[in-house]
Design a protein around this motif. Structure first.
Motif, PDB file in Angstrom:
ATOM      1  N   PHE A   4       0.818  -1.217   0.000  1.00 24.95           N
ATOM      2  CA  PHE A   4       0.000   0.000   0.000  1.00 24.95           C
ATOM      3  C   PHE A   4       0.852   1.269   0.000  1.00 24.95           C
ATOM      4  O   PHE A   4       0.342   2.354  -0.241  1.00 24.95           O
ATOM      5  N   ALA A   5       2.138   1.149   0.270  1.00 23.92           N
ATOM      6  CA  ALA A   5       3.031   2.303   0.253  1.00 23.92           C
ATOM      7  C   ALA A   5       3.879   2.354  -1.016  1.00 23.92           C
ATOM      8  O   ALA A   5       4.571   3.326  -1.263  1.00 23.92           O
ATOM      9  N   MET A   6       3.815   1.314  -1.845  1.00 22.28           N
ATOM     10  CA  MET A   6       4.600   1.257  -3.072  1.00 22.28           C
ATOM     11  C   MET A   6       3.943   2.105  -4.158  1.00 22.28           C
ATOM     12  O   MET A   6       2.728   2.079  -4.323  1.00 22.28           O
ATOM     13  N   PRO A   7       4.725   2.858  -4.931  1.00 21.51           N
ATOM     14  CA  PRO A   7       4.144   3.663  -6.006  1.00 21.51           C
ATOM     15  C   PRO A   7       3.676   2.795  -7.169  1.00 21.51           C
ATOM     16  O   PRO A   7       4.288   1.787  -7.498  1.00 21.51           O
ATOM     17  N   VAL A   8       2.576   3.190  -7.774  1.00 18.49           N
ATOM     18  CA  VAL A   8       2.017   2.511  -8.939  1.00 18.49           C
ATOM     19  C   VAL A   8       2.359   3.374 -10.148  1.00 18.49           C
ATOM     20  O   VAL A   8       1.791   4.440 -10.316  1.00 18.49           O
ATOM     21  N   LEU A  20      -8.370   3.948 -12.086  1.00 16.23           N
ATOM     22  CA  LEU A  20      -8.216   2.501 -12.245  1.00 16.23           C
ATOM     23  C   LEU A  20      -7.016   2.200 -13.144  1.00 16.23           C
ATOM     24  O   LEU A  20      -6.513   3.072 -13.837  1.00 16.23           O
ATOM     25  N   PHE A  21      -6.588   0.948 -13.133  1.00 18.45           N
ATOM     26  CA  PHE A  21      -5.529   0.515 -14.036  1.00 18.45           C
ATOM     27  C   PHE A  21      -6.044   0.557 -15.467  1.00 18.45           C
ATOM     28  O   PHE A  21      -7.178   0.154 -15.741  1.00 18.45           O
ATOM     29  N   LYS A  22      -5.216   1.031 -16.396  1.00 15.39           N
ATOM     30  CA  LYS A  22      -5.617   1.108 -17.791  1.00 15.39           C
ATOM     31  C   LYS A  22      -5.602  -0.270 -18.445  1.00 15.39           C
ATOM     32  O   LYS A  22      -6.447  -0.580 -19.271  1.00 15.39           O
ATOM     33  N   GLY A  23      -4.644  -1.107 -18.087  1.00 18.97           N
ATOM     34  CA  GLY A  23      -4.508  -2.420 -18.720  1.00 18.97           C
ATOM     35  C   GLY A  23      -4.711  -3.572 -17.757  1.00 18.97           C
ATOM     36  O   GLY A  23      -4.400  -3.472 -16.573  1.00 18.97           O
ATOM     37  N   ARG A  24      -5.225  -4.669 -18.288  1.00 21.24           N
ATOM     38  CA  ARG A  24      -5.442  -5.865 -17.470  1.00 21.24           C
ATOM     39  C   ARG A  24      -4.121  -6.460 -16.985  1.00 21.24           C
ATOM     40  O   ARG A  24      -4.036  -6.971 -15.869  1.00 21.24           O
ATOM     41  N   GLY A  68      -3.417   8.816  -6.118  1.00 20.12           N
ATOM     42  CA  GLY A  68      -2.104   9.437  -5.894  1.00 20.12           C
ATOM     43  C   GLY A  68      -0.955   8.460  -5.977  1.00 20.12           C
ATOM     44  O   GLY A  68      -0.055   8.498  -5.163  1.00 20.12           O
ATOM     45  N   GLN A  69      -0.989   7.565  -6.940  1.00 16.70           N
ATOM     46  CA  GLN A  69       0.050   6.562  -7.163  1.00 16.70           C
ATOM     47  C   GLN A  69       0.148   5.526  -6.031  1.00 16.70           C
ATOM     48  O   GLN A  69       1.188   4.916  -5.835  1.00 16.70           O
ATOM     49  N   ARG A  70      -0.926   5.299  -5.302  1.00 19.05           N
ATOM     50  CA  ARG A  70      -0.989   4.255  -4.272  1.00 19.05           C
ATOM     51  C   ARG A  70      -2.293   3.494  -4.443  1.00 19.05           C
ATOM     52  O   ARG A  70      -3.274   4.032  -4.966  1.00 19.05           O
ATOM     53  N   LEU A  71      -2.324   2.262  -3.974  1.00 19.31           N
ATOM     54  CA  LEU A  71      -3.581   1.507  -4.007  1.00 19.31           C
ATOM     55  C   LEU A  71      -4.555   2.112  -3.013  1.00 19.31           C
ATOM     56  O   LEU A  71      -4.172   2.501  -1.908  1.00 19.31           O
ATOM     57  N   LYS A  72      -5.816   2.169  -3.408  1.00 12.86           N
ATOM     58  CA  LYS A  72      -6.865   2.724  -2.554  1.00 12.86           C
ATOM     59  C   LYS A  72      -8.096   1.846  -2.653  1.00 12.86           C
ATOM     60  O   LYS A  72      -8.514   1.460  -3.742  1.00 12.86           O
ATOM     61  N   ARG A  73      -8.678   1.549  -1.518  1.00 17.31           N
ATOM     62  CA  ARG A  73      -9.906   0.766  -1.511  1.00 17.31           C
ATOM     63  C   ARG A  73     -11.059   1.640  -2.010  1.00 17.31           C
ATOM     64  O   ARG A  73     -11.225   2.770  -1.544  1.00 17.31           O
TER      65      ARG A  73
END
Length: 76
Positions: A4-8, A20-24, A68-73
Motif C-alpha cells: 500500500f506504500a509502493m508507487p504505482v 483505475l488501471f488502464k490495462g489488465r 495518488g500513485q498508491r492503491l486505494k480501496r
C-alpha cells in the motif's frame, strides 16, 4: 515495505471518479502483489474503461483502484 506504500507507475484511467488501471496486465501484476500482502486470492475486474483489483476480505467484497500513485480501496 507494505504494498500500500509502493508507487504505482502504470498507466491509469478515470471512470466515474475512480482512478483505475488502464490495462489488465498491469492490474494482474498488482493483484499478485496485493494477494501476498493480504494473504487471500485477488482477481481483476473490468469497471467501465479500467481495471480494479477485487477480493473478499474479512467476509466483505472489496475493490481497489489507485489514488495518488498508491492503491486505494474503492467505496461500494
Amino acid at each position: 515495505m507494505t504494498v500500500f506504500a509502493m508507487p504505482v507507475f502504470d498507466a491509469t484511467v478515470v471512470y466515474e471518479g475512480n482512478e483505475l488501471f488502464k490495462g489488465r496486465g498491469a492490474a494482474g501484476i498488482w493483484a499478485e502483489k496485493l494477494a501476498r500482502e493480504i494473504e487471500t486470492g485477488v482477481t481483476v475486474e473490468k469497471i467501465g474503461t479500467g481495471w480494479a483489483l477485487c477480493a473478499r476480505l474479512d467476509g466483505v467484497d472489496c475493490r481497489w483502484g489507485i489514488l495518488g500513485q498508491r492503491l486505494k480501496r474503492l467505496e461500494a
